[in-house]
Design an enzyme around this catalytic site. Sequence first.
Site, PDB file in Angstrom:
ATOM      1  CG  ASP A 208      -1.984   0.951   1.276  1.00  0.00           C
ATOM      2  OD1 ASP A 208      -2.894   0.783   0.467  1.00  0.00           O
ATOM      3  OD2 ASP A 208      -1.957   1.890   2.097  1.00  0.00           O
ATOM      4  CD  GLU A 275      -1.999   2.285  -3.740  1.00  0.00           C
ATOM      5  OE1 GLU A 275      -3.060   2.804  -4.077  1.00  0.00           O
ATOM      6  OE2 GLU A 275      -1.630   2.231  -2.554  1.00  0.00           O
TER       7      GLU A 275
HETATM    8  C1  GLC Z   1      -4.180   2.964  -0.775  1.00  0.00           C
HETATM    9  C2  GLC Z   1      -5.375   2.029  -0.762  1.00  0.00           C
HETATM   10  C3  GLC Z   1      -6.586   2.810  -0.352  1.00  0.00           C
HETATM   11  C4  GLC Z   1      -6.364   3.323   1.054  1.00  0.00           C
HETATM   12  C5  GLC Z   1      -5.080   4.147   1.135  1.00  0.00           C
HETATM   13  C6  GLC Z   1      -4.657   4.374   2.555  1.00  0.00           C
HETATM   14  O1  GLC Z   1      -4.266   3.914  -1.767  1.00  0.00           O
HETATM   15  O2  GLC Z   1      -5.519   1.435  -2.032  1.00  0.00           O
HETATM   16  O3  GLC Z   1      -7.765   2.060  -0.420  1.00  0.00           O
HETATM   17  O4  GLC Z   1      -7.450   4.107   1.436  1.00  0.00           O
HETATM   18  O5  GLC Z   1      -3.995   3.530   0.485  1.00  0.00           O
HETATM   19  O6  GLC Z   1      -4.174   3.200   3.113  1.00  0.00           O
END
Ligand code: GLC
Length: 564
Positions: A208, A275
């Site tokens: 994440d 991500e």
């Molecule tokens: C990422 C996740 C999202 C979440 C954020 C904070 O972007 O995909 O769903 O709200 O991180 O953890």
Amino acid sequence: MSKANRSSLPWWKKSTVYQIYPRSFKDTSGNGVGDILGIISELDYLQNLGVETIWFSPFFSSPQADFGYDISDFRNIAPEYGTMSDCEKLIQEIHNREMYVVFDLVLNHTSEKHPWFLESRSSKDNPKRNWYIWRDGKKPGGKKPPNNWKAMVGGPGWHYDKQTDQWYWAQFLPFQPDLNYRNPEVKQEMFDTVRFWLDKGVDGFRLDIINTMFEDAALRNNPFALKMFPSESDDKSFFQNKIYTTNHPDNFDFVKELKNVIDEYSDPERFLVGEITASLEVLKKYCGDIRNEDETDGLNMTFQFQSLDVKLDSEQLRRLISRYEQVFPEPYTPTWVFSNHDQVRRITKLGNNQDKAKLNAMLQLTARGVPFIYYGEEIGMSNHRLPLKTALDPVGQKYSWLPQFLVNLITRSGSISLNRDNCRTPMQWNSSPNAGFCSEEVKSWLPISPGHETLNVDFEESDSTSLLSCYKSLLQLRKTTPALHSGSFHLLPSFLFGNLLSYQRILKKQVVQIWLNPSKKLVPIREIVPKSRLLFSTIADTSSIKDTTLFLEPYQGVIFEISK
Ligand code: GLC
């Protein structure tokens, strides 16, 4: 040896990943919220669908303010989803089916309810104080934030805490304070958490917002940028160029350290996918340097969100694929992602057109790289436009005060949805009132999307021309055709095929050619090699293949094996 002549790549490079948002998959406990036993009950469906790896959005202990992305115990399961023994059973059942398990690792922050944060905020000399990022406010008085840094979702990222008269830093929402990775104890603890799950058999992690782990230690102000919203490859946003808060140089070393942790485990090899919002060149830096013919020494993969808004248009697709191939040549591995739990579903962007969705699926499952399919994508679930005013999503709630005309303006392009509830509605299993997600007497946590009477697993399983059948055939074909999962990739020049997008995948003597017609015109392809064998077409009727000419219907895609 060139890749084209090797028979085997590491498993994760050949795999197809299916993302489950546990809250929305299947409820067995009767509370309107999906759970682990529900997922276990549908593993046969997933195996039959043909996906090979399953990634779960977090189901760890959490107050659920951001539905699991706000964790209060990294080594436990939230009771609404099940127990640790359910989780162990899940891992076991997936492995029994010769599939792989990927967990979501939220390293950047915890919930404000995490005992570490409760301790940390209790006093300046608490041993956990330095586990988070605390600073004095600007002098004099300290009643203004330490600098100008904005959160990823807009608004200030610093939050004042009266108890100790200091400010804490949070990249995302105020209830998600950032951990301090400059403190070796934090790093040690989180690396041990990674080992804890690896010991339980987890095969990989989705990381994440991994590009936000470190910020500038000197707390320099971010410069101004003339840009309101972040885009898929550029995180400048809310009028700030985030040079001191995202993609900080220390992140690149950190991911290498993390890779070393997962490399302590083998058989099977484990993987990391990050991500990250950044340009392709920056994404590549996260993958590190080439280590051997299969691998680099950083992240195994990053999501390339550049595909989220690419138009189904031969020129745009060609440009995107060429860029991927240019920036991520082997052994780098691109990813193909079109939807996830934060984004507008792809089929909504395609006007809910099933033919276009099939073509998109063909691209996703035949281009070089690892495809990530979001639950429901295989049956054509679309975004459900739910009112912002009653959003459960905390990002939606943050913006629920916006007047409607502004919401319309912001969401006009179709690629931004302020309310992430819209893409998180329950999985549609059948045509019953709650779509088979939960029993009929129960209220599902989010409403079922309209149209589920025909847009559901049961209905589409019985129709050989459905989107679901198309996904199944493509997944099966990819699995059984080595060139499709392991072959080298060759984009064919546009002058040969005009409006069409065409490429080959080659492994040893196997040559597979894909033709995609992303236009609304009938397009002839002349001189198909007479001995070519049709492996799959997104449109069932292929009577238009005559002699050596094939007429591709609008939005039709075909896959041929070419005999040499
Ligand atoms: C990422 C996740 C999202 C979440 C954020 C904070 O972007 O995909 O769903 O709200 O991180 O953890």
